[in-house]
Design an enzyme around this catalytic site. Structure first.
Site, PDB file in Angstrom:
ATOM      1  N   ASP A  70       0.832  -1.189   0.000  1.00 20.70           N
ATOM      2  CA  ASP A  70       0.000   0.000   0.000  1.00 20.70           C
ATOM      3  C   ASP A  70       0.882   1.260   0.000  1.00 20.70           C
ATOM      4  O   ASP A  70       1.695   1.428  -0.909  1.00 20.70           O
ATOM      5  CB  ASP A  70      -0.953  -0.072   1.208  1.00 20.70           C
ATOM      6  N   HIS A 107      -7.070  -7.062   0.687  1.00 24.62           N
ATOM      7  CA  HIS A 107      -5.993  -6.080   0.561  1.00 24.62           C
ATOM      8  C   HIS A 107      -4.861  -6.332   1.552  1.00 24.62           C
ATOM      9  O   HIS A 107      -3.689  -6.173   1.212  1.00 24.62           O
ATOM     10  CB  HIS A 107      -6.581  -4.686   0.791  1.00 24.62           C
TER      11      HIS A 107
END
Length: 287
Positions: free
Chosen positions: A102, A267
């Site tokens: 991320d 994620h």
């Protein structure tokens, strides 16, 4: 704390020190966390890699227990990448492998572009390079990235809105982006929320930089034809199918020596499926 790791506070720039967990021995690898997390997200992966590598897991500037300078210019990914290189050098490592998730992956990408002789291998978990991210976000599908647009606004309103409902805001992403809620147990979730609640201005500044100076730096690299010279592995959810673009092709333009993998976890893959992440990182390090 990551079990069996020690913590050090290392000065990496004027007025900025990073909090880093360090463990293991052998060839070094640095692991950079994402949003809204801290170094703790690597607890499973780091413990495995530490069997035969020196593993360094810092809190990025602006996050966790690292220093939090003011202003978006302090969170240019070029500056944050320089932090990482300075951290590794202070710990005795002139060259190292680098993996990021991320926000940490955006820092890792910039480190690979700016310091190609320092980064030996690079892994990116579940992002596109900054410039590509903005290019593929359009129409109603861009609603999934509402937080990117919110935190890109001028200082004031984003900080106030998020600060007034910090646990709800950050907790929303921990819930929405996780396929397996058990992967982030209550004590870890509480640690993430506390760290994020205490870092609202710097987290917003980090995102604001990605709508400004980071785009400028990526555009300059694209014009110059700069690419990531080292072996690169990308682990990603199937964003292309969801948003209508070819993620692997986007990545290939930046990384000629590329392994692009689509994962089935959510994620937060280093917490949801650490075995897959370890396997892919070890394969990368052998290339």
């Amino acid at each position: 704390m990551i079990p069996s790791f020690t913590t050090q506070r290392v000065t990496v720039a004027d007025g900025v020190a990073l909090n880093a967990a360090i463990g293991g021995s052998g060839d070094p690898i640095v692991l950079l966390h994402g949003f809204p997390q801290t170094q703790l997200m690597w607890r499973h992966v780091a413990a495995d890699l530490a069997a035969d590598h020196t593993v360094i897991c810092p809190d990025l500037r602006g996050y966790g227990d690292s220093d939090k300078p003011e202003g978006a210019e302090a969170y240019a990914k070029r500056t944050m990448a320089a932090d990482v290189v300075a951290l590794a050098r202070a710990l005795g490592h002139e060259r190292f492998a680098l993996a990021g998730h991320d926000r940490g992956a955006l820092v890792a990408i910039r480190a690979g572009l700016d310091h190609p002789d320092v980064i030996t291998h690079l892994a990116s978990l579940d992002v596109l390079p900054t410039l590509d991210m903005w290019e593929v976000m359009h129409g109603t599908s861009a609603a999934v990235g509402f937080h990117l647009y919110l935190m890109a606004q001028p200082p004031g309103l984003p900080e106030q809105l998020i600060g007034n409902s910090a646990d709800a805001f950050f907790g929303y992403f921990l819930d929405l982006w996780t396929n397996d809620p058990a992967a982030i147990p209550p004590e870890v979730r509480a640690a993430y929320l506390k760290a994020s609640r205490e870092a609202v201005p710097s987290i917003v500044a980090d995102y604001r930089a990605s709508a400004g100076i980071d785009v400028e730096h990526d555009e300059a690299d694209r014009r110059a034809g700069n690419q990531l010279r080292m072996p690169v592995t990308v682990l990603q959810q199937d964003w292309g199918a969801a948003l209508g673009f070819d993620a692997a092709a986007r990545w290939r333009a930046w990384a000629p020596d590329l392994e692009h993998r689509t994962v089935s976890s959510g994620h937060f893959m280093a917490e949801e499926d650490p075995g897959v992440v370890v396997k892919e990182l070890r394969a990368l390090l052998e290339r």
